[in-house]
Design a protein around this motif. Structure first.
Motif, PDB file in Angstrom:
ATOM      1  N   THR A  17      40.855  17.398  88.614  1.00 13.53           N
ATOM      2  CA  THR A  17      40.386  16.234  87.875  1.00 13.53           C
ATOM      3  C   THR A  17      39.107  15.733  88.524  1.00 13.53           C
ATOM      4  O   THR A  17      39.106  15.354  89.702  1.00 13.53           O
ATOM      5  CB  THR A  17      41.435  15.111  87.874  1.00 13.53           C
ATOM      6  OG1 THR A  17      42.637  15.595  87.274  1.00 13.53           O
ATOM      7  CG2 THR A  17      40.936  13.905  87.085  1.00 13.53           C
ATOM      8  N   MET A  18      38.029  15.740  87.767  1.00  7.97           N
ATOM      9  CA  MET A  18      36.731  15.298  88.255  1.00  7.97           C
ATOM     10  C   MET A  18      36.425  13.903  87.702  1.00  7.97           C
ATOM     11  O   MET A  18      37.187  13.385  86.877  1.00  7.97           O
ATOM     12  CB  MET A  18      35.661  16.311  87.830  1.00  7.97           C
ATOM     13  CG  MET A  18      35.951  17.728  88.329  1.00  7.97           C
ATOM     14  SD  MET A  18      34.796  18.974  87.720  1.00  7.97           S
ATOM     15  CE  MET A  18      33.343  18.549  88.671  1.00  7.97           C
ATOM     16  N   PRO A  19      35.354  13.259  88.166  1.00  3.88           N
ATOM     17  CA  PRO A  19      34.984  11.966  87.584  1.00  3.88           C
ATOM     18  C   PRO A  19      34.729  12.067  86.079  1.00  3.88           C
ATOM     19  O   PRO A  19      34.738  13.155  85.501  1.00  3.88           O
ATOM     20  CB  PRO A  19      33.708  11.596  88.355  1.00  3.88           C
ATOM     21  CG  PRO A  19      33.856  12.290  89.663  1.00  3.88           C
ATOM     22  CD  PRO A  19      34.522  13.600  89.330  1.00  3.88           C
TER      23      PRO A  19
ATOM     24  N   TYR B  42      36.076  21.533  81.003  1.00  2.05           N
ATOM     25  CA  TYR B  42      35.920  20.750  79.778  1.00  2.05           C
ATOM     26  C   TYR B  42      35.538  19.307  80.047  1.00  2.05           C
ATOM     27  O   TYR B  42      36.116  18.643  80.919  1.00  2.05           O
ATOM     28  CB  TYR B  42      37.229  20.774  78.979  1.00  2.05           C
ATOM     29  CG  TYR B  42      37.021  21.055  77.504  1.00  2.05           C
ATOM     30  CD1 TYR B  42      36.752  22.341  77.063  1.00  2.05           C
ATOM     31  CD2 TYR B  42      37.072  20.032  76.560  1.00  2.05           C
ATOM     32  CE1 TYR B  42      36.553  22.614  75.719  1.00  2.05           C
ATOM     33  CE2 TYR B  42      36.880  20.301  75.218  1.00  2.05           C
ATOM     34  CZ  TYR B  42      36.622  21.591  74.801  1.00  2.05           C
ATOM     35  OH  TYR B  42      36.410  21.861  73.469  1.00  2.05           O
ATOM     36  N   ALA B  43      34.556  18.821  79.262  1.00  2.43           N
ATOM     37  CA  ALA B  43      34.131  17.425  79.274  1.00  2.43           C
ATOM     38  C   ALA B  43      34.108  16.936  77.836  1.00  2.43           C
ATOM     39  O   ALA B  43      33.668  17.670  76.943  1.00  2.43           O
ATOM     40  CB  ALA B  43      32.737  17.290  79.892  1.00  2.43           C
ATOM     41  N   GLN B  44      34.573  15.719  77.593  1.00  7.80           N
ATOM     42  CA  GLN B  44      34.561  15.227  76.222  1.00  7.80           C
ATOM     43  C   GLN B  44      34.733  13.718  76.166  1.00  7.80           C
ATOM     44  O   GLN B  44      35.066  13.064  77.147  1.00  7.80           O
ATOM     45  CB  GLN B  44      35.666  15.883  75.413  1.00  7.80           C
ATOM     46  CG  GLN B  44      37.083  15.494  75.813  1.00  7.80           C
ATOM     47  CD  GLN B  44      38.093  16.012  74.810  1.00  7.80           C
ATOM     48  OE1 GLN B  44      38.507  17.151  74.895  1.00  7.80           O
ATOM     49  NE2 GLN B  44      38.465  15.158  73.864  1.00  7.80           N
TER      50      GLN B  44
ATOM     51  N   ASN C 131      32.089  15.740  69.836  1.00  5.48           N
ATOM     52  CA  ASN C 131      31.728  15.186  71.141  1.00  5.48           C
ATOM     53  C   ASN C 131      32.527  15.828  72.272  1.00  5.48           C
ATOM     54  O   ASN C 131      33.189  15.158  73.071  1.00  5.48           O
ATOM     55  CB  ASN C 131      31.885  13.668  71.129  1.00  5.48           C
ATOM     56  CG  ASN C 131      30.855  13.003  70.242  1.00  5.48           C
ATOM     57  OD1 ASN C 131      29.649  13.229  70.393  1.00  5.48           O
ATOM     58  ND2 ASN C 131      31.309  12.205  69.291  1.00  5.48           N
ATOM     59  N   GLU C 132      32.444  17.168  72.330  1.00  5.45           N
ATOM     60  CA  GLU C 132      33.098  17.947  73.363  1.00  5.45           C
ATOM     61  C   GLU C 132      32.122  18.979  73.932  1.00  5.45           C
ATOM     62  O   GLU C 132      31.309  19.547  73.202  1.00  5.45           O
ATOM     63  CB  GLU C 132      34.333  18.665  72.807  1.00  5.45           C
ATOM     64  CG  GLU C 132      35.374  17.720  72.250  1.00  5.45           C
ATOM     65  CD  GLU C 132      36.627  18.431  71.765  1.00  5.45           C
ATOM     66  OE1 GLU C 132      37.567  17.737  71.393  1.00  5.45           O
ATOM     67  OE2 GLU C 132      36.655  19.686  71.763  1.00  5.45           O
TER      68      GLU C 132
ATOM     69  N   SER D 272      34.631   7.573  79.428  1.00  8.44           N
ATOM     70  CA  SER D 272      35.381   7.578  80.686  1.00  8.44           C
ATOM     71  C   SER D 272      36.408   8.702  80.794  1.00  8.44           C
ATOM     72  O   SER D 272      37.102   8.803  81.811  1.00  8.44           O
ATOM     73  CB  SER D 272      36.083   6.231  80.875  1.00  8.44           C
ATOM     74  OG  SER D 272      36.994   6.004  79.810  1.00  8.44           O
ATOM     75  N   CYS D 273      36.529   9.542  79.798  1.00 13.51           N
ATOM     76  CA  CYS D 273      37.464  10.667  79.854  1.00 13.51           C
ATOM     77  C   CYS D 273      37.066  11.593  81.015  1.00 13.51           C
ATOM     78  O   CYS D 273      35.907  11.991  81.117  1.00 13.51           O
ATOM     79  CB  CYS D 273      37.433  11.427  78.543  1.00 13.51           C
ATOM     80  SG  CYS D 273      38.685  12.719  78.406  1.00 13.51           S
TER      81      CYS D 273
END
Length: 208
Positions: free
Chosen positions: A37-39, A80-82, A94-95, A165-166
């Protein structure tokens, strides 16, 4: 997991363990809810991501060529970032991410108005073999790289991807905690800069 950039954006390991990496130490993920889990996505890439790069080394403990084509069970998420959403699959608006479905590898950069213009290629991963994956994006193009070489791209006039903030996750889909990676990862990179082809090649050789 320490952030070597000096920005202090360290990752928290959930259920993984140290293992031999591609260069030095890597992280072995069990495929059973384990991840890094990253920022938040907006912290790492900005609230409106017009350009950036995702990259990592992956060594699967499963046979990617036997991955199911089923809509729900056929996914593996690498990085993954979204934006926060209740979407049950890694295929929405928005992914930004590197994932595989069945025998296809995707480099997804989706915006508020477009979730289909992204590069894809036949999955290059092999069980027990290290492969370097990278994805870059700008307002004009998205480029997917394998082992330092561009393998697919899409061109267009793209809007920024809206992020919040996800958290960014390695080895798991953020909203659902599903589609876990079973294998080892190394040298994960998330940056708001779109690296050049020369930089991606150097990254895959451990020179950047």
């Amino acid at each position: 997991i320490r952030d070597d950039s000096g920005a202090g954006n360290h990752g928290i390991v959930v259920g993984g363990e140290r293992a031999a990496g591609r260069f030095g130490q890597g992280l072995k993920l069990s495929g059973d809810r384990s991840c890094v889990t990253m920022p938040s996505a907006s912290t790492l890439l900005g609230p409106k991501s017009a350009e950036g790069t995702l990259a990592l080394w992956v060594r699967p403990d499963y046979d990617p060529l036997q991955q199911s084509e089923d809509t729900w069970s056929g996914w593996t998420v690498f990085l993954y970032a979204q934006r926060t959403s209740g979407n049950g699959l890694p295929d929405g608006y928005n992914e930004i991410g590197l994932s595989a479905h069945g025998k296809t590898l995707f480099g997804k950069v989706n915006t508020s108005g477009d979730y289909s213009s992204y590069p894809r290629v036949a999955v290059p991963l092999r069980q027990g073999v290290w492969t370097h994956l990278a994805l870059t994006w700008t307002p004009q193009e998205r480029v997917l790289y394998v082992d330092g070489k561009p393998v697919a791209r899409t061109k267009g006039n793209f809007e920024p991807t809206i992020l919040d903030s996800c958290p960014v996750l390695v080895g798991k889909h953020p909203p659902t905690s599903r589609w876990n990676l079973k294998g080892t990862v190394d040298d994960v990179l998330v940056t708001p800069r779109a690296l050049t082809a020369e930089q991606i090649a150097a990254l895959s050789e451990g020179k950047l």
